[in-house]
Structures are given as C-alpha cells and as structure tokens.
Scaffold this motif. Structure first.
Motif, PDB file in Angstrom:
ATOM      1  N   PRO A 196       0.840  -1.198  -0.090  1.00 28.62           N
ATOM      2  CA  PRO A 196       0.003  -0.036  -0.034  1.00 28.62           C
ATOM      3  C   PRO A 196       1.045   1.167   0.131  1.00 28.62           C
ATOM      4  CG  PRO A 196       0.031  -0.901   2.318  1.00 28.62           C
ATOM      5  CD  PRO A 196       0.725  -1.995   1.465  1.00 28.62           C
ATOM      6  N   VAL A 197       0.555   1.922  -1.122  1.00 27.10           N
ATOM      7  CA  VAL A 197       1.556   3.400  -1.067  1.00 27.10           C
ATOM      8  C   VAL A 197       0.553   4.381  -1.327  1.00 27.10           C
ATOM      9  CG1 VAL A 197       3.194   4.354  -2.338  1.00 27.10           C
ATOM     10  CG2 VAL A 197       3.367   1.937  -2.058  1.00 27.10           C
ATOM     11  N   GLN A 198       0.661   5.604  -0.665  1.00 27.05           N
ATOM     12  CA  GLN A 198      -0.098   6.753  -0.826  1.00 27.05           C
ATOM     13  C   GLN A 198      -0.009   7.229  -2.213  1.00 27.05           C
ATOM     14  OE1 GLN A 198       2.643   6.461   0.868  1.00 27.05           O
ATOM     15  NE2 GLN A 198       3.316   8.611   1.947  1.00 27.05           N
ATOM     16  N   SER A 199      -0.844   8.241  -2.425  1.00 21.34           N
ATOM     17  CA  SER A 199      -0.754   9.081  -3.999  1.00 21.34           C
ATOM     18  C   SER A 199       0.748   9.840  -4.007  1.00 21.34           C
ATOM     19  CB  SER A 199      -2.030   9.912  -4.072  1.00 21.34           C
ATOM     20  OG  SER A 199      -2.087  10.405  -2.916  1.00 21.34           O
ATOM     21  N   ASP A 200       0.936  10.467  -2.878  1.00 22.38           N
ATOM     22  CA  ASP A 200       2.163  11.419  -2.876  1.00 22.38           C
ATOM     23  C   ASP A 200       3.405  10.674  -3.354  1.00 22.38           C
ATOM     24  OD1 ASP A 200       0.811  13.762  -2.111  1.00 22.38           O
ATOM     25  OD2 ASP A 200       1.146  13.239  -0.240  1.00 22.38           O
ATOM     26  N   ALA A 201       3.656   9.389  -2.598  1.00 23.19           N
ATOM     27  CA  ALA A 201       4.713   8.620  -3.242  1.00 23.19           C
ATOM     28  C   ALA A 201       4.576   7.838  -4.526  1.00 23.19           C
ATOM     29  CB  ALA A 201       4.762   7.301  -2.254  1.00 23.19           C
ATOM     30  N   THR A 202       3.339   7.846  -5.001  1.00 22.93           N
ATOM     31  CA  THR A 202       3.032   7.325  -6.449  1.00 22.93           C
ATOM     32  C   THR A 202       3.454   8.403  -7.334  1.00 22.93           C
ATOM     33  OG1 THR A 202       1.617   5.677  -5.773  1.00 22.93           O
ATOM     34  CG2 THR A 202       1.487   6.408  -8.095  1.00 22.93           C
ATOM     35  N   ALA A 203       3.019   9.792  -7.037  1.00 25.14           N
ATOM     36  CA  ALA A 203       3.189  10.845  -7.976  1.00 25.14           C
ATOM     37  C   ALA A 203       4.834  11.120  -7.896  1.00 25.14           C
ATOM     38  CB  ALA A 203       2.477  12.092  -7.263  1.00 25.14           C
ATOM     39  N   ILE A 204       5.405  11.160  -7.082  1.00 22.09           N
ATOM     40  CA  ILE A 204       6.823  11.360  -7.025  1.00 22.09           C
ATOM     41  C   ILE A 204       7.701  10.244  -7.790  1.00 22.09           C
ATOM     42  CG2 ILE A 204       7.686  10.400  -4.754  1.00 22.09           C
ATOM     43  CD1 ILE A 204       8.810  14.030  -6.310  1.00 22.09           C
ATOM     44  N   PHE A 205       7.089   9.160  -7.628  1.00 23.00           N
ATOM     45  CA  PHE A 205       7.824   8.129  -8.188  1.00 23.00           C
ATOM     46  C   PHE A 205       7.658   8.319 -10.036  1.00 23.00           C
ATOM     47  CE2 PHE A 205       7.842   4.046 -10.264  1.00 23.00           C
ATOM     48  CZ  PHE A 205       8.986   3.325  -9.963  1.00 23.00           C
ATOM     49  N   ASN A 206       6.419   8.519 -10.335  1.00 23.98           N
ATOM     50  CA  ASN A 206       6.254   8.618 -11.564  1.00 23.98           C
ATOM     51  C   ASN A 206       6.835   9.746 -12.336  1.00 23.98           C
ATOM     52  OD1 ASN A 206       4.640   6.423 -11.392  1.00 23.98           O
ATOM     53  ND2 ASN A 206       2.508   7.334 -11.643  1.00 23.98           N
ATOM     54  N   ALA A 207       7.010  10.832 -11.597  1.00 29.15           N
ATOM     55  CA  ALA A 207       7.552  12.161 -12.016  1.00 29.15           C
ATOM     56  C   ALA A 207       9.229  12.068 -12.209  1.00 29.15           C
ATOM     57  CB  ALA A 207       7.235  13.277 -11.261  1.00 29.15           C
ATOM     58  N   SER A 208       9.806  10.821 -11.487  1.00 30.69           N
ATOM     59  CA  SER A 208      11.039  11.220 -11.155  1.00 30.69           C
ATOM     60  C   SER A 208      11.804   9.948 -11.984  1.00 30.69           C
ATOM     61  CB  SER A 208      11.497  11.132  -9.757  1.00 30.69           C
ATOM     62  OG  SER A 208      10.946  12.065  -8.846  1.00 30.69           O
ATOM     63  N   VAL A 209      10.983   8.779 -12.531  1.00 30.37           N
ATOM     64  CA  VAL A 209      11.578   7.695 -12.750  1.00 30.37           C
ATOM     65  C   VAL A 209      11.652   7.614 -14.630  1.00 30.37           C
ATOM     66  CG1 VAL A 209       9.648   6.474 -12.746  1.00 30.37           C
ATOM     67  CG2 VAL A 209      11.760   5.051 -12.764  1.00 30.37           C
ATOM     68  N   TRP A 301      17.159  12.168 -10.472  1.00 29.74           N
ATOM     69  CA  TRP A 301      17.557  13.200  -9.465  1.00 29.74           C
ATOM     70  C   TRP A 301      18.965  12.742  -8.775  1.00 29.74           C
ATOM     71  CZ3 TRP A 301      14.733  16.893 -10.320  1.00 29.74           C
ATOM     72  CH2 TRP A 301      13.435  16.953 -10.368  1.00 29.74           C
ATOM     73  N   THR A 302      19.455  11.599  -9.409  1.00 26.83           N
ATOM     74  CA  THR A 302      20.897  11.330  -8.954  1.00 26.83           C
ATOM     75  C   THR A 302      21.900  10.869 -10.304  1.00 26.83           C
ATOM     76  OG1 THR A 302      20.316   8.972  -8.863  1.00 26.83           O
ATOM     77  CG2 THR A 302      20.066  10.228  -6.838  1.00 26.83           C
ATOM     78  N   ALA A 303      22.987  11.263  -9.874  1.00 29.85           N
ATOM     79  CA  ALA A 303      23.996  11.101 -10.982  1.00 29.85           C
ATOM     80  C   ALA A 303      24.228   9.889 -11.396  1.00 29.85           C
ATOM     81  CB  ALA A 303      25.453  11.579 -10.718  1.00 29.85           C
ATOM     82  N   ASP A 304      23.928   8.776 -10.683  1.00 28.01           N
ATOM     83  CA  ASP A 304      24.115   7.246 -11.108  1.00 28.01           C
ATOM     84  C   ASP A 304      22.924   6.705 -11.505  1.00 28.01           C
ATOM     85  OD1 ASP A 304      22.976   7.152  -8.675  1.00 28.01           O
ATOM     86  OD2 ASP A 304      24.493   5.769  -7.905  1.00 28.01           O
ATOM     87  N   GLY A 305      21.919   7.527 -11.543  1.00 28.86           N
ATOM     88  CA  GLY A 305      20.622   6.900 -12.007  1.00 28.86           C
ATOM     89  C   GLY A 305      19.842   5.857 -10.696  1.00 28.86           C
ATOM     90  N   ALA A 306      20.319   5.620  -9.603  1.00 27.54           N
ATOM     91  CA  ALA A 306      19.769   4.994  -8.436  1.00 27.54           C
ATOM     92  C   ALA A 306      19.020   5.770  -7.611  1.00 27.54           C
ATOM     93  CB  ALA A 306      21.024   4.273  -7.962  1.00 27.54           C
ATOM     94  N   PHE A 307      18.213   5.153  -7.420  1.00 28.16           N
ATOM     95  CA  PHE A 307      17.170   5.860  -6.188  1.00 28.16           C
ATOM     96  C   PHE A 307      17.729   6.104  -4.775  1.00 28.16           C
ATOM     97  CE2 PHE A 307      14.067   5.662  -2.668  1.00 28.16           C
ATOM     98  CZ  PHE A 307      13.235   6.464  -2.886  1.00 28.16           C
ATOM     99  N   SER A 308      17.430   7.109  -4.293  1.00 24.57           N
ATOM    100  CA  SER A 308      17.639   7.679  -3.027  1.00 24.57           C
ATOM    101  C   SER A 308      16.579   8.410  -2.205  1.00 24.57           C
ATOM    102  CB  SER A 308      19.053   8.382  -2.938  1.00 24.57           C
ATOM    103  OG  SER A 308      18.801   9.631  -3.220  1.00 24.57           O
ATOM    104  N   SER A 309      16.228   7.943  -1.088  1.00 20.87           N
ATOM    105  CA  SER A 309      15.317   8.614  -0.188  1.00 20.87           C
ATOM    106  C   SER A 309      15.490  10.083  -0.262  1.00 20.87           C
ATOM    107  CB  SER A 309      14.787   7.969   0.996  1.00 20.87           C
ATOM    108  OG  SER A 309      14.605   6.823   0.824  1.00 20.87           O
ATOM    109  N   ARG A 310      16.795  10.550  -0.112  1.00 22.75           N
ATOM    110  CA  ARG A 310      17.293  12.038   0.157  1.00 22.75           C
ATOM    111  C   ARG A 310      16.708  12.694  -0.996  1.00 22.75           C
ATOM    112  NH1 ARG A 310      21.302  14.540   2.988  1.00 22.75           N
ATOM    113  NH2 ARG A 310      22.012  16.371   1.844  1.00 22.75           N
ATOM    114  N   SER A 311      17.046  12.116  -2.366  1.00 27.64           N
ATOM    115  CA  SER A 311      16.968  12.943  -3.624  1.00 27.64           C
ATOM    116  C   SER A 311      15.421  13.083  -3.796  1.00 27.64           C
ATOM    117  CB  SER A 311      17.404  12.124  -4.712  1.00 27.64           C
ATOM    118  OG  SER A 311      16.989  10.996  -4.898  1.00 27.64           O
TER     119      SER A 311
END
Length: 342
Positions: A196-209, A301-311
C-alpha cells in the motif's frame, strides 16, 4: 498440519545449530493467520508456546492483517511523547530544541514511516508534539506561540527553513523506495507483492523515474510512466475508469502490447470522450516496440540513476526559490539566535 509444524520446528532447530542460539519456546509466541480453532489448539500443544492474535508488536512495529487503526498507532505516539522531557525543554536553548526535534524525534519516526503506511492524522499528531516542544517546551500550544508557519520551518536551510523534516514529504519519499525496489530489482523474493503506497509517493515516483521499455516484463501497462514519461492512466483517464482494478494492478506491458491485448481490459459503454482518449492512447502505444533486453529504470535526481530517499525528498521542493545568502548565514560563527531570525 502436523507436518507443517514439524517443518517449522526443524527450521528453528537448524537455525539454533548454525548460530548457537537455542529457541526458548516458553518465551516465544505464535500467531495464526486465518486459521480455525482446531489449528490454533494444535499449534499451542505442539509448539508449547503462547498463541497471540494480531495486531501485535515486532521490533517496535505494529503488525496487523488489516489496515492499522488509530488505537494500533497510538502506542507509537505515546512512546514519542515519553521521549520528550518537557521540563528539560525549559532549560534548553532554542538551538538545543531544534537539534533535539531534528535528530531524536525525527529518527524515531523515520523508522516507523519506512514500513508503515500511516494516515495523515498520525503525521499531524507528531507535528503537534514537535511544534509544542520547539516553540513552547510543552506538548500543547496555541497559535500565538508559533513564530513561523510550520511548512516554512520544515523547509531545507537553503530554502529559508530550519532543516526540520517535513513528515508528509518524508513519508512519501520513504514509501517511494518500495516502488523503486519492486521495479528495479526483481531478484527480491517479495518484489511481486503489492504494497500500500499513498498517492504522494506514487506521484513523485512517476515524475522522477525514466523507463526504457525492453521486454516489458517489469513495467506495468496502466500505472508506470513508460509512454514518453507519462502513464497510460494519465493519457486516458476516462478509459482507465472502465477497467477492472485487478487489470490495472497486474497488466504488464509484455502482455498488453502484443496484438493490442490491452484493449480487452476495457469494459463498459464508450462515450465520445472515451473514444477520443482511446485513439490517443492507441497512437502513443503503437510507437513502442518490445525487445529481448531487460527493462531499464533510471532515477533522474541522482548522477548514477539509482534511487535515494534523500533525492526523492528533495524533489518535493523542486521549483522553490532559494534564499539568497542562506549558506553564508548558516556557516557563519554568529550565535544561533541570530541565524534563527535571519
């Protein structure tokens, strides 16, 4: 049933033999999931340990077979409140209160937010404790004690805030990590599970990947942004309303593209708007072709293309105007009370 209990005990015995840690059944407990009374009785007699019900606590986290209720999360708030010695806040400088809120309180909550999909009321209750401790040194306060809007306080320092974490955005950033791990690393045994993932998390994922479709085996047809950075749901929301929820969650690009199999997911009357969006989606999908190479996921949002919670957290502040001279203010040797009001 007896064989399954025997297997569980053998697994625990092998673990003890390998680690040197023997299992003390009298200090252990077992919980059954959707089992009848006869099964529960068999567990109690053969394992010789107490039988407990859900929800229960494990490693400080509440476990439940359903969505956690308010009374299930209230102990977390109580523990957080107990960590706050409000009488000590009266003896702290404002610098000390800020550090305490940022380090101690945030660290405790982050552990919970990484795993739990909590409701907004929980975050608001935590913010109430944080505001009270920071501004007044007590658990409750009125509006007159708050010197600055709380959203401004929780902005990064270079954007004019005090660098305290915004819990709403932090929660979304931490939960987006599960979406990334589900897509980018299919070797995980739990990668096929639905979290279960809320809409904010889905939105930032879709906008960033950024997704490059290969075989289409790891890309969801309706939910992932694989069509020029957009999801099929965003291109044709009226079409999406006619599709069963199960198909939306499970349809992969690998299964949907060949012979336009995705069309079979649509059920119901087709209005003019639906037909227009259908052909728009058809044209967009028709430009994508499958190949033998694996699907590629890159985090923008990262130079190596890997996810980070900070970015991911920082991405929520993208477009916010930076505060001129913020670095010079915070890096200066001036007392904190002058930096605070700068």
């Amino acid at each position: 049933m007896d064989h399954e209990i025997f297997v569980v005990k053998e697994i625990l015995r092998c673990f003890g033999a390998a680690s040197g840690l023997a299992v003390n059944y009298s200090k252990s407990s077992a919980a059954s999931i959707k089992c009848g009374g006869d099964v529960t009785s068999a567990l109690a007699s053969r394992l010789a340990c107490p039988i407990v019900d859900f929800p229960q606590s494990y490693l400080g986290l509440p476990l439940s077979l359903r969505r956690l209720r308010k009374e299930d999360l209230q102990p977390i708030l109580d523990k957080l409140a107990n960590k706050l010695a409000f009488w000590k806040a009266k003896l702290m400088t404002r610098d000390g209160r800020v550090a305490y809120v940022r380090m101690v309180m945030a660290a405790y909550v982050v552990y919970q937010l990484m795993v739990l999909d909590v409701d907004p009321w929980f975050l608001q209750a935590v913010d109430k404790l944080r505001r009270g401790f920071l501004w007044a040194g007590k658990n409750e306060l009125n509006g007159g004690n708050c010197l600055v809007n709380w959203d401004a306080v929780c902005a990064p320092k270079d954007l004019g805030g005090l660098g305290l974490p915004n819990l709403r955005w932090l929660h979304a950033a931490l939960r987006a990590r599960w979406l990334w791990m589900q897509r980018a690393d299919r070797s995980k045994s739990w990668s096929g599970l639905r979290f279960p993932v809320q809409s904010d998390a889905t939105a930032i994922f879709n906008a960033s990947v950024v997704i490059t479709v290969g075989s289409g085996a790891d890309v969801l047809f309706w939910q992932d942004p694989w069509i020029d950075g957009l999801t099929a749901a965003a291109l044709a929301p009226e079409v999406l309303a006619l599709i069963k929820h199960a198909s939306v969650k499970r349809r992969q690009v690998r299964d949907g593209l060949p012979n336009n199999a995705w069309v079979a997911d649509i059920a119901g009357e087709l209005s003019v708007d639906v037909v227009v969006q259908f052909f728009k989606l058809w044209d967009a999908v028709d430009r994508v072709s499958l190949s033998a190479r694996p699907d590629s996921f890159r985090w923008k949002w990262t130079a190596d293309g890997a996810f980070s919670s900070r970015s991911a957290y920082r991405a929520f502040f993208h477009g916010t105007t930076a505060l001129p001279g913020a670095a010079q203010v915070w890096n200066s040797f001036a007392p904190f009370k002058f930096k605070f009001h700068a």
